[in-house]
Design a protein around this motif. Sequence first.
Motif, short mmCIF file in Angstrom:
data_model
loop_
_atom_site.label_atom_id
_atom_site.label_comp_id
_atom_site.label_asym_id
_atom_site.label_seq_id
_atom_site.Cartn_x
_atom_site.Cartn_y
_atom_site.Cartn_z
N LEU A 6 -4.56 -27.61 20.52
CA LEU A 6 -5.15 -26.47 19.87
C LEU A 6 -5.12 -26.67 18.20
O LEU A 6 -6.31 -26.59 17.47
N PRO A 7 -4.15 -27.16 17.85
CA PRO A 7 -3.79 -27.16 16.32
C PRO A 7 -4.80 -28.37 15.63
O PRO A 7 -5.10 -28.39 14.70
N GLY A 8 -4.79 -29.39 16.54
CA GLY A 8 -5.60 -30.41 16.07
C GLY A 8 -7.21 -30.17 16.15
O GLY A 8 -7.76 -30.42 15.30
N ILE A 9 -7.70 -29.39 17.14
CA ILE A 9 -8.84 -29.01 17.30
C ILE A 9 -9.05 -28.01 16.06
O ILE A 9 -10.36 -28.17 15.56
N LEU A 10 -8.57 -27.18 15.69
CA LEU A 10 -8.55 -26.28 14.51
C LEU A 10 -8.86 -26.91 13.12
O LEU A 10 -9.65 -26.76 12.40
N LEU A 11 -7.84 -28.04 13.04
CA LEU A 11 -7.82 -28.84 11.89
C LEU A 11 -9.14 -29.78 11.90
O LEU A 11 -9.84 -29.80 10.79
N ILE A 12 -9.64 -30.30 12.88
CA ILE A 12 -10.95 -31.04 12.93
C ILE A 12 -12.22 -30.02 12.59
O ILE A 12 -12.98 -30.43 11.92
N ALA A 13 -12.05 -28.79 13.26
CA ALA A 13 -13.45 -27.74 12.91
C ALA A 13 -13.27 -27.28 11.63
O ALA A 13 -14.39 -27.21 11.09
N LEU A 14 -12.08 -27.28 11.02
CA LEU A 14 -11.81 -26.97 9.50
C LEU A 14 -12.40 -27.98 8.65
O LEU A 14 -13.22 -27.50 7.82
N ILE A 15 -12.11 -29.00 8.80
CA ILE A 15 -12.55 -30.22 8.23
C ILE A 15 -14.09 -30.36 8.25
O ILE A 15 -14.94 -30.61 7.29
#
Length: 77
Positions: A6-15
Amino acid sequence: MGNIGLPGILLIALIILLLFGRNRFSNMMGDLAKGVKNFKKGMADEEAERPAEPRQLPREDTVDVEARRDTTRDETR
């Protein structure tokens, strides 16, 4: 390394949000949703247009039929 949580997906979405901006990202997701909806509609239309499969009728006892000769005609002609 192949496990994205989940943290990786949120980081990708933020970028992605920072690169494209909120409005453009929203428009892209709307277009993607319309594309999926049209695809599903097209698949449903294709199934509706497909002709029905021919049914196999139940077999009954066969009847032998011979050609009958018409004796009422004048065959001397």
